[in-house]
Design an enzyme around this catalytic site. Structure first.
Site, short mmCIF file in Angstrom:
data_model
loop_
_atom_site.label_atom_id
_atom_site.label_comp_id
_atom_site.label_asym_id
_atom_site.label_seq_id
_atom_site.Cartn_x
_atom_site.Cartn_y
_atom_site.Cartn_z
N PRO A 89 0.90 -1.31 -0.07
CA PRO A 89 0.05 0.03 0.03
C PRO A 89 0.80 1.08 -0.13
O PRO A 89 1.87 1.18 0.71
CB PRO A 89 -0.98 0.00 1.17
N LYS A 90 0.41 2.32 -0.72
CA LYS A 90 1.17 3.54 -0.71
C LYS A 90 0.86 4.21 0.52
O LYS A 90 -0.27 4.89 0.43
CB LYS A 90 0.86 4.32 -1.96
#
Length: 558
Positions: free
Chosen positions: A122-123
């Site tokens: 996930p960013k």
């Protein structure tokens, strides 16, 4: 990534950014200087005082807008938009490369071709830092800065309880790169958005004396330069040293579908942090000494579409509704929100438009409300040219334009659209385009003239096929048999919905016999509303129209 990195791919991927304004060189210079000055002020507040005066999304989009204007008019485009005085004096042992941001799934698929041993994360939305461990202890925490130099955040970071202060084994002498983020309890990105997480984290780290809030922060390590050869080894060792989130949210991917599935999952399921997309990285990385800002070819991001967009006003249009109210609509250079192409947004009344001071060239923040309807969230930037159109005279009201005329074109059409709506007579499949065709072909006199049309006339209407004409005839016949109260709505009787449901009268004759006191027995009807109802019922044009409905044999008017 941190706030100062211009999202260049936003410029490349968004239709509106590629459209150059029609400005003289002088005007362009003034507009660019004004926007650059505002971004500098926001930057100063953000980095020197830890204060966020604008949302992260708006800041990024206006930064991209500035870059687009600079390219349009041939002015110098700086590589970054941070304040140079704040880049810091601490040199990163390994430079931050940044993440290349890809526009869509196709771009991600192309980027993945030919690469092996790929992993998705996930960013995480926060502030990028370098963690330096020496002899088993956390020695330095450096803000990203310009990727080469950053600020020393060590003292603040020591008060982040979730950040391991010691490390053993391979991590005892290591350099890690990651994101300091604001911990969340079951954060669902789809529902809650980014919550300006990046700004909140920066504020906590930059404000003096605000140590209590630091306990709400944590760290997600996304890179271990010159670490173990395989991703599995890195994840295992990071988990053993207290960086367990990295292993929990790093997964192997072999095809584009894998990336898309994780992206959708992390968008819709609860997470302990806010995110703004996914990052795909190759496990095989070059030596840390070769890392340079904007040169991370082995890592790329695919961001979520923003929940709101900054859109430029290309025109101001005035519309007249069925009750005669004038509404203002802002025409926009097209932007994408979810899967919708948004080209206009309703501002509201003339008074609201004047108060918000909106004209061509201004930048509006728009989002999607219920049922995907574009919504105006606010004005984020005003252009220098403040020339505005003059709104039409307010000579329209709830008792005008039952009959067709050149002056009544908009209100007359609004009345037709209203009576055909699903909550009124439900004339399915007959919208503004069909009404226009019927009006032009058969010279409507009033809003109920369609009741005079025969099936043959419908079939002879230009632009309407025989099959379509039969469908319209069928819907008109169903409308004829709708209940009396729905015909009252079609006529525009100003009766609140609760009162209409409670109304027991079955004919126009009964309604016309009511006095003010009898009207006030209905829910939501006070003295003023009662007077308005009586005035409506006795108005000569309404009396004439109800006579027409009687001739057409409509239930309740005979």
């Amino acid at each position: 990534m941190s706030r100062w990195l211009v999202v260049v791919t936003l410029f490349l991927a968004t239709d509106v950014q590629a459209i150059c304004p029609v400005w003289s060189p002088t005007r362009a210079g003034q507009e660019i200087a004004q926007l650059q000055g505002q971004l500098d002020k926001w930057n100063e507040a953000y980095w020197r005082r830890g204060a966020s005066e604008v949302s992260d999304g708006v800041y990024d989009q206006l930064s991209a807008r500035l870059a687009a204007w600079q390219r349009c008019f041939g002015t110098e485009v700086p590589e970054h938009t941070y304040l140079s005085v704040n880049k810091g004096t601490q040199r990163h042992p390994v430079a931050h490369t940044g993440v290349r941001k890809l526009a869509d799934a196709q771009a991600m698929q192309q980027w993945m071709q030919g690469k092996h041993d790929l992993w998705v994360q996930p960013k995480v939305d926060g502030v990028a830092v370098t963690l330096v461990y020496q002899h088993g202890r956390l020695q330095r925490v450096i803000s990203r800065g310009d990727g080469v130099f950053g600020e020393d955040w060590t003292q603040k970071a020591r008060r982040i309880t979730a950040l391991p202060q010691t490390a053993e084994g391979a991590l005892a002498n290591s350099v890690l790169q990651g994101e300091i983020f604001l911990r969340a309890d079951g954060h669902i990105q789809q529902k809650k958005g980014g919550m300006n997480a990046r700004s909140q984290v920066a504020g906590m780290l930059l404000r003096k004396g605000d140590d209590a809030s630091l306990s709400r922060l944590s760290v997600f390590v996304w890179a271990w330069p010159d670490g173990p050869a395989t991703m599995q080894q890195r994840l295992a060792l990071l988990s053993a040293s207290g960086f367990d989130l990295t292993a929990r949210y790093t997964y192997p991917v072999t095809q584009m579908k894998d990336v898309a599935d994780w992206r959708e999952r992390w968008f819709t399921l609860p997470l302990p942090f806010a995110t703004d997309g996914v990052v795909v990285r190759a496990a095989n990385e070059p030596d840390g000494k070769s890392w340079q800002p904007a040169q991370g070819t082995w890592v790329a991001a695919w961001k979520y579409r923003p929940v709101s967009q900054v859109a430029e006003v290309s025109g101001i249009r005035f519309t007249i509704g069925r009750t005669g109210k004038i509404a203002v609509v802002a025409e926009l250079l097209p932007v994408k929100l979810d899967d919708k192409r948004v080209q206009r947004v309703n501002i509201g009344s003339v008074q609201r438009w004047q108060k918000m001071d909106i004209t061509v060239g201004d930048q509006l923040q728009v989002s999607l409300a219920g049922q995907g309807i574009p919504r105006l969230d606010g004005v984020v930037w005003r252009g220098l040219d403040r020339i505005k159109p003059t709104p039409p005279a307010s000579r329209y009201h709830s008792l005008t334009c039952f009959y067709r005329s050149a002056e009544c074109r908009e209100q007359f059409m609004a009345r037709l659209n209203w009576l055909g709506a699903s909550q009124v007579l439900n004339i399915e499949g007959v919208g503004e385009a069909v009404w226009n065709s019927l009006i032009l072909a058969h010279s409507f006199d009033h809003i109920f003239s369609w009741l005079e049309l025969t099936s043959q006339q419908l079939e002879e209407t230009p632009g309407i096929t025989a099959a379509r004409a039969r469908q319209i005839w069928h819907r008109f016949e169903i409308a004829r048999r709708q209940p009396f109260r729905l015909w009252l709505k079609a006529l525009g009787l100003p009766l609140p919905s609760g009162a209409l449901k409670a109304l027991s009268d079955g004919s126009w004759k009964q309604l016309a016999a009511r006095d003010e006191l009898h009207w006030q027995n209905l829910p939501g009807v006070g003295p003023e509303k009662a007077r308005n109802l009586m005035a409506f019922i006795r108005y000569p044009t309404v009396v004439e129209l109800t006579g027409q409905l009687r001739l057409y044999g409509i239930n309740g008017f005979d």
